[in-house]
Write an enzyme that holds these catalytic residues in place. Structure first.
Site, PDB file in Angstrom:
ATOM      1  N   GLY A   5       0.822  -1.220   0.000  1.00 15.72           N
ATOM      2  CA  GLY A   5       0.000   0.000   0.000  1.00 15.72           C
ATOM      3  C   GLY A   5       0.848   1.259   0.000  1.00 15.72           C
ATOM      4  N   CYS A   6       1.920   1.237   0.765  1.00 17.36           N
ATOM      5  CA  CYS A   6       2.789   2.417   0.866  1.00 17.36           C
ATOM      6  C   CYS A   6       3.550   2.647  -0.442  1.00 17.36           C
ATOM      7  CB  CYS A   6       3.751   2.253   2.038  1.00 17.36           C
ATOM      8  SG  CYS A   6       2.872   2.038   3.610  1.00 17.36           S
ATOM      9  N   THR A   7       3.894   1.554  -1.114  1.00 13.79           N
ATOM     10  CA  THR A   7       4.578   1.661  -2.405  1.00 13.79           C
ATOM     11  C   THR A   7       3.634   2.267  -3.446  1.00 13.79           C
ATOM     12  OG1 THR A   7       6.002  -0.217  -1.876  1.00 13.79           O
ATOM     13  CG2 THR A   7       5.754   0.340  -4.211  1.00 13.79           C
TER      14      THR A   7
END
Length: 157
Positions: free
Chosen positions: A44-46
């Site tokens: 998700g952060c990527t």
């Protein structure tokens, strides 16, 4: 003490990628997006970072600086930035001072276990250093575009 909409954001200095420090007061005259993410190099952060990266030119045109923040150490942030080709600074907030300032540490559940972690959140600071918008409990899909539109609207007014 934490930030409030319409109020000046207290000045802060933080360790960032590229062997730099970021000081909020030095960014006066520009809008600033501060987005908090739970952990570097996770799916998700990527995706979220990539969405901001892909819109950086439009953020630049709206006189807006992007800063990503997590509790990861600076080496993890450097690796994440390099691997994903992020074109903005990532801040290492190991002591959680920024997390506390923006009140993003929340009790989270993972596999039935509770732990304290970063709630995905984004803040838009206006060119005078006041908090203009906040998004808490963010869902990644479409989020960077929504933040960009808010930055453009704020810049045009």
């Amino acid at each position: 003490m934490s930030v409030s909409l319409g109020e000046p954001v207290p000045d802060f200095t933080a360790t960032a990628t590229g062997d730099t420090t970021v000081t909020l007061s030095e960014l006066k005259g520009q809008q600033v997006v501060v987005y908090f993410y739970p952990k570097a190099s996770t799916p998700g952060c990527t995706t979220e970072g990539g969405d901001f990266r892909d819109r950086k030119e439009a953020f630049d045109a709206a006189n807006t600086v992007i800063l990503g923040v997590s509790r990861d150490g600076i080496r993890a942030q450097e690796n994440f930035k390099a691997k994903q080709d992020f074109n903005f600074a990532l801040i290492s907030d190991k002591d959680e001072s920024l997390c506390r300032l923006f009140d993003v540490i929340k009790l989270k559940k993972l596999y039935g276990k509770e732990h304290l972690g970063i709630e995905r959140s984004t803040f838009l600071i206006d060119a005078d250093g006041k908090l203009a918008r906040e998004w808490r409990g963010v869902k990644v899909k479409g989020h960077a575009q929504e933040v960009l539109e808010a930055a453009q609207t704020l810049h045009d007014n």
